[in-house]
Design a protein around this motif. Structure first.
Motif, PDB file in Angstrom:
ATOM      1  N   ALA A  64     -11.948  22.492 -11.727  1.00 48.43           N
ATOM      2  CA  ALA A  64     -11.369  21.435 -12.558  1.00 48.43           C
ATOM      3  C   ALA A  64      -9.849  21.558 -12.631  1.00 48.43           C
ATOM      4  O   ALA A  64      -9.124  20.554 -12.568  1.00 48.43           O
ATOM      5  CB  ALA A  64     -11.976  21.485 -13.957  1.00 48.43           C
ATOM      6  N   GLN A  65      -9.365  22.799 -12.756  1.00 44.03           N
ATOM      7  CA  GLN A  65      -7.919  23.008 -12.798  1.00 44.03           C
ATOM      8  C   GLN A  65      -7.253  22.598 -11.484  1.00 44.03           C
ATOM      9  O   GLN A  65      -6.200  21.939 -11.472  1.00 44.03           O
ATOM     10  CB  GLN A  65      -7.613  24.475 -13.099  1.00 44.03           C
ATOM     11  N   LEU A  66      -7.876  22.976 -10.362  1.00 46.32           N
ATOM     12  CA  LEU A  66      -7.312  22.623  -9.058  1.00 46.32           C
ATOM     13  C   LEU A  66      -7.350  21.126  -8.821  1.00 46.32           C
ATOM     14  O   LEU A  66      -6.399  20.541  -8.275  1.00 46.32           O
ATOM     15  CB  LEU A  66      -8.065  23.363  -7.953  1.00 46.32           C
ATOM     16  N   GLU A  67      -8.428  20.472  -9.205  1.00 52.02           N
ATOM     17  CA  GLU A  67      -8.523  19.019  -9.018  1.00 52.02           C
ATOM     18  C   GLU A  67      -7.495  18.290  -9.879  1.00 52.02           C
ATOM     19  O   GLU A  67      -6.921  17.276  -9.450  1.00 52.02           O
ATOM     20  CB  GLU A  67      -9.942  18.553  -9.342  1.00 52.02           C
ATOM     21  N   HIS A  68      -7.261  18.810 -11.100  1.00 51.20           N
ATOM     22  CA  HIS A  68      -6.225  18.203 -11.950  1.00 51.20           C
ATOM     23  C   HIS A  68      -4.852  18.351 -11.296  1.00 51.20           C
ATOM     24  O   HIS A  68      -4.046  17.407 -11.288  1.00 51.20           O
ATOM     25  CB  HIS A  68      -6.232  18.874 -13.325  1.00 51.20           C
ATOM     26  N   ARG A  69      -4.604  19.537 -10.724  1.00 50.02           N
ATOM     27  CA  ARG A  69      -3.324  19.771 -10.054  1.00 50.02           C
ATOM     28  C   ARG A  69      -3.189  18.874  -8.829  1.00 50.02           C
ATOM     29  O   ARG A  69      -2.125  18.301  -8.566  1.00 50.02           O
ATOM     30  CB  ARG A  69      -3.233  21.247  -9.648  1.00 50.02           C
ATOM     31  N   LEU A  70      -4.269  18.723  -8.054  1.00 51.70           N
ATOM     32  CA  LEU A  70      -4.240  17.861  -6.881  1.00 51.70           C
ATOM     33  C   LEU A  70      -3.964  16.417  -7.269  1.00 51.70           C
ATOM     34  O   LEU A  70      -3.204  15.705  -6.593  1.00 51.70           O
ATOM     35  CB  LEU A  70      -5.567  17.966  -6.119  1.00 51.70           C
ATOM     36  N   HIS A  71      -4.568  15.990  -8.378  1.00 50.50           N
ATOM     37  CA  HIS A  71      -4.339  14.628  -8.858  1.00 50.50           C
ATOM     38  C   HIS A  71      -2.861  14.435  -9.223  1.00 50.50           C
ATOM     39  O   HIS A  71      -2.267  13.380  -8.927  1.00 50.50           O
ATOM     40  CB  HIS A  71      -5.230  14.352 -10.073  1.00 50.50           C
ATOM     41  N   ARG A  72      -2.262  15.452  -9.839  1.00 50.30           N
ATOM     42  CA  ARG A  72      -0.847  15.369 -10.213  1.00 50.30           C
ATOM     43  C   ARG A  72       0.037  15.289  -8.971  1.00 50.30           C
ATOM     44  O   ARG A  72       0.977  14.485  -8.904  1.00 50.30           O
ATOM     45  CB  ARG A  72      -0.470  16.577 -11.068  1.00 50.30           C
ATOM     46  N   TYR A  73      -0.259  16.124  -7.968  1.00 50.75           N
ATOM     47  CA  TYR A  73       0.523  16.086  -6.737  1.00 50.75           C
ATOM     48  C   TYR A  73       0.373  14.751  -6.015  1.00 50.75           C
ATOM     49  O   TYR A  73       1.344  14.214  -5.466  1.00 50.75           O
ATOM     50  CB  TYR A  73       0.086  17.224  -5.802  1.00 50.75           C
ATOM     51  N   GLN A  74      -0.828  14.207  -6.016  1.00 55.01           N
ATOM     52  CA  GLN A  74      -1.052  12.929  -5.351  1.00 55.01           C
ATOM     53  C   GLN A  74      -0.279  11.814  -6.042  1.00 55.01           C
ATOM     54  O   GLN A  74       0.258  10.909  -5.393  1.00 55.01           O
ATOM     55  CB  GLN A  74      -2.542  12.599  -5.316  1.00 55.01           C
ATOM     56  N   GLY A  75      -0.207  11.912  -7.377  1.00 54.84           N
ATOM     57  CA  GLY A  75       0.581  10.934  -8.118  1.00 54.84           C
ATOM     58  C   GLY A  75       2.055  11.002  -7.754  1.00 54.84           C
ATOM     59  O   GLY A  75       2.726   9.969  -7.608  1.00 54.84           O
ATOM     60  N   ARG A  76       2.573  12.227  -7.597  1.00 48.24           N
ATOM     61  CA  ARG A  76       3.959  12.382  -7.182  1.00 48.24           C
ATOM     62  C   ARG A  76       4.168  11.822  -5.778  1.00 48.24           C
ATOM     63  O   ARG A  76       5.176  11.167  -5.499  1.00 48.24           O
ATOM     64  CB  ARG A  76       4.364  13.860  -7.205  1.00 48.24           C
ATOM     65  N   LEU A  77       3.203  12.067  -4.890  1.00 43.90           N
ATOM     66  CA  LEU A  77       3.321  11.559  -3.529  1.00 43.90           C
ATOM     67  C   LEU A  77       3.346  10.036  -3.503  1.00 43.90           C
ATOM     68  O   LEU A  77       4.135   9.419  -2.774  1.00 43.90           O
ATOM     69  CB  LEU A  77       2.163  12.084  -2.670  1.00 43.90           C
ATOM     70  N   ASP A  78       2.485   9.416  -4.274  1.00 44.29           N
ATOM     71  CA  ASP A  78       2.458   7.948  -4.324  1.00 44.29           C
ATOM     72  C   ASP A  78       3.795   7.406  -4.813  1.00 44.29           C
ATOM     73  O   ASP A  78       4.312   6.408  -4.275  1.00 44.29           O
ATOM     74  CB  ASP A  78       1.333   7.480  -5.255  1.00 44.29           C
ATOM     75  N   LEU A  79       4.381   8.065  -5.811  1.00 45.00           N
ATOM     76  CA  LEU A  79       5.662   7.622  -6.343  1.00 45.00           C
ATOM     77  C   LEU A  79       6.763   7.803  -5.302  1.00 45.00           C
ATOM     78  O   LEU A  79       7.621   6.922  -5.129  1.00 45.00           O
ATOM     79  CB  LEU A  79       5.994   8.414  -7.614  1.00 45.00           C
ATOM     80  N   LEU A  80       6.744   8.920  -4.572  1.00 49.17           N
ATOM     81  CA  LEU A  80       7.769   9.184  -3.565  1.00 49.17           C
ATOM     82  C   LEU A  80       7.654   8.223  -2.384  1.00 49.17           C
ATOM     83  O   LEU A  80       8.661   7.746  -1.850  1.00 49.17           O
ATOM     84  CB  LEU A  80       7.652  10.632  -3.064  1.00 49.17           C
ATOM     85  N   GLN A  81       6.431   7.913  -1.960  1.00 52.75           N
ATOM     86  CA  GLN A  81       6.234   7.039  -0.812  1.00 52.75           C
ATOM     87  C   GLN A  81       6.571   5.589  -1.124  1.00 52.75           C
ATOM     88  O   GLN A  81       6.899   4.809  -0.226  1.00 52.75           O
ATOM     89  CB  GLN A  81       4.797   7.164  -0.323  1.00 52.75           C
ATOM     90  N   SER A  82       6.508   5.227  -2.386  1.00 53.30           N
ATOM     91  CA  SER A  82       6.815   3.843  -2.766  1.00 53.30           C
ATOM     92  C   SER A  82       8.286   3.645  -3.081  1.00 53.30           C
ATOM     93  O   SER A  82       8.723   2.538  -3.349  1.00 53.30           O
ATOM     94  CB  SER A  82       5.973   3.440  -3.984  1.00 53.30           C
ATOM     95  N   SER A  83       9.069   4.751  -3.056  1.00 54.34           N
ATOM     96  CA  SER A  83      10.482   4.654  -3.420  1.00 54.34           C
ATOM     97  C   SER A  83      11.314   4.239  -2.217  1.00 54.34           C
ATOM     98  O   SER A  83      11.122   4.733  -1.110  1.00 54.34           O
ATOM     99  CB  SER A  83      10.969   6.004  -3.959  1.00 54.34           C
ATOM    100  N   ASP A  84      12.265   3.326  -2.446  1.00 51.83           N
ATOM    101  CA  ASP A  84      13.192   2.907  -1.403  1.00 51.83           C
ATOM    102  C   ASP A  84      14.533   3.627  -1.504  1.00 51.83           C
ATOM    103  O   ASP A  84      15.393   3.469  -0.639  1.00 51.83           O
ATOM    104  CB  ASP A  84      13.440   1.389  -1.498  1.00 51.83           C
TER     105      ASP A  84
END
Length: 543
Positions: free
Chosen positions: A462-482
């Motif tokens: 559960a801890q690792l999945e929460h961390r993965l979810h957080r990293y994925q959120g950061r990735l989505d934000l970075l990939q959508s940035s111009d």
């Protein structure tokens, strides 16, 4: 100088270094450029000074500084840019020494070619401390940082070898170009082999490296062992230190524990901070003595000699960088890389930045101070005082002039690392590491062990999945940035503030327990270390 006076001097120097570091952090000025000026001001005041002893610098100061820089460098990145690194650290150093030597021989009255080559070798190797400090702060692209690092690590061996040959020729010893080339290649190859052997020996001590104290002791001793062994075998001790540092740094993630890496990194940062500070202060203190020794020279002779030395330093580097980039693309091959793969050429802005990153430092002064006062026949070394003054002026001009202007130049050129790409790669790597951990948990869960705690596995998952979810959120934000700037996530920043506030509250409560006599100091320090490690995991900025 009595021990008490020396202690006061050292404490005062530490206070100055700390003060200059504070000033540099608030003004953006490089500490490496401010400290020599402070040293000059102090040298002009009444009171004791410490003379620069070249053997002490070369034996006790240079090895740890080079080793620390090598540990912090990337062996793979230097290999990818090996062509330009070798071009700057070997060919450019040799070219600078020869041009300065010819200039002295042709235009300075009474100067010999060998003496000119000697000073040219001393002023040829840039000291990248100031340039790298500024470059990292302003976000210089990683490739330029790698080139500056690689050049600074390898050019000292070239310069010191050329200087030894030129000094021998200047005092009348028989000199042969083919023999000099052969000795240089032997010294370089031997130094590389010694460095690799020392790095292998360090790897054999890997079991001891699990203990942080023993790991630190081994790490601090390694550069001195490599240097002394290289010098004892009459090969390049400087290159032995660099090669050992690059190899050990490359293998450290596999061979040491997390606690050892944290402590060793902190120790080397302190060593760098103090040694660099003392050295740059020491540079400034030498000026009055060097000037006093120029009385026998005519003013025009001094001016011409300084102009040649400064001109060779400032002009040859940009000309060489521009020339190498004009070579046919077929010559831009990576040494040691896949066959046919080209090394990307530098752009015009990158050439300008690298041209202005050639600050000289303590290596130049330590090198030229190794020139003997008298020859074996008892005669004074030709033009030694003039060579010292020229080297000193070059160091000051580049340290202060280039050091203070490098930041605005980089900003004017618009050379910045793509922070979004770097942050994206880091978060992709974080996500990959978490997925590897989740896969390993699945393997453990399917293993038939009676002592397995299923609940513990589920909590960790559960801890690792929460961390993965957080990293994925950061990735989505970075990939959508111009924007080339790292986007700020208010939710993420708020989470960091909350975690820091919680850690501060825990520390305050532990101190309340200690002050009330409930918690022993030993237990307090142990619990504080736990909180310190937790706080260290928090990023200083969003990345």
């Amino acid at each position: 100088m009595t021990p008490e006076v020396l202690l006061v001097f050292v404490l005062a120097a530490v206070a100055v270094i700390v003060g200059v570091r504070w000033l540099a952090a608030r003004t953006g000025l490089p500490a490496a450029a401010i400290l020599p000026v402070v040293g000059i001001v102090y040298a002009l005041l009444p009171g004791p000074n410490i003379a620069l002893e070249p053997e002490i610098i070369l034996t006790f100061v240079l090895p740890p500084l080079l080793y620390s820089a090598a540990l912090d460098s990337s062996l793979l990145a230097i290999r990818r840019n090996m062509r330009i690194v070798v071009s700057l650290s070997v060919i450019l150093v040799l070219l600078t020494a020869l041009v300065a030597g010819l200039g002295f021989h042709l235009f300075v009255a009474g100067a010999t070619l060998a003496a000119g080559v000697a000073v040219g070798a001393a002023i040829a190797p840039p000291d990248p401390v100031a340039a790298l400090a500024v470059g990292r702060r302003v976000g210089l692209p990683p490739r330029l940082v790698t080139i500056i690092q690689g050049e600074g690590l390898l050019n000292d061996a070239t310069a010191l070898t050329i200087l030894s040959f030129a000094a021998a020729a200047a005092v009348g010893e028989e000199f042969s170009v083919p023999r000099a080339i052969g000795q240089f290649l032997l010294a370089a190859a031997g130094g590389a082999l010694v460095g690799a052997a020392v790095a292998y020996a360090v790897r054999l001590l890997r079991p001891l490296g699990k203990d942080p104290l023993m790991a630190n002791a081994i790490s601090l001793a390694t550069p001195f062992v490599a240097y002394l062994l290289g010098e004892e075998l009459h090969v390049s001790g400087v290159l032995a230190v660099v090669i050992a540092g690059l190899i050990v740094g490359h293998h450290t993630p596999r061979s040491s524990s997390g606690a050892s890496r944290l402590q060793t990194s902190a120790v080397w940062r302190l060593v760098d901070f103090l040694l660099e500070g003392f050295v740059f202060l020491l540079i400034g203190q030498q000026l009055p003595e060097v000037i006093r020794n120029l009385r026998e020279y005519h003013t025009s002779t001094v001016v011409i000699a300084v102009a040649i030395a400064v001109g060779a330093t400032l002009l040859i580097r940009p000309l060489w960088l521009a020339l190498t980039q004009l070579l046919p693309r077929s010559l831009h091959t990576r040494l040691g890389s896949e066959s046919g793969k080209r090394e990307e050429k530098l752009g015009g802005r990158e050439v300008v930045a690298l041209s202005w990153a050639g600050t000289r430092g303590v290596i130049s002064l330590a090198a030229v101070f190794t020139l003997p006062l008298v020859t074996d026949s008892g005669a004074p070394f030709p033009d030694r005082d003039l060579l010292l003054f020229c080297t000193f002026v070059v160091v000051l001009v580049t340290l202060v002039g280039q050091g203070l202007t490098f930041t605005p130049l980089v900003r004017l050129l618009g050379l910045r690392a793509n922070e979004v790409d770097e942050a994206r790669i880091r978060n992709e790597a974080r996500s990959a590491s978490v997925r590897a951990a989740l896969d390993r948990l699945d393997e453990i869960d399917h293993e038939d062990h009676d002592d397995l705690d299923t609940q513990a596995i589920e909590v960790m998952r559960a801890q690792l999945e929460h961390r993965l979810h957080r990293y994925q959120g950061r990735l989505d934000l970075l990939q959508s940035s111009d924007s080339p700037e790292i986007p700020v996530s208010p939710r993420y920043e708020a989470a960091l503030r909350i975690r820091r506030a919680a850690i501060d509250a825990q520390r305050a409560e532990l101190l309340r327990w200690r002050d009330a006599g409930t918690l022993p100091d030993e237990s307090l320090r142990r619990l504080e270390r736990e909180l310190d490690h937790e706080e260290r995991l928090l990023p200083e900025r969003t990345s």
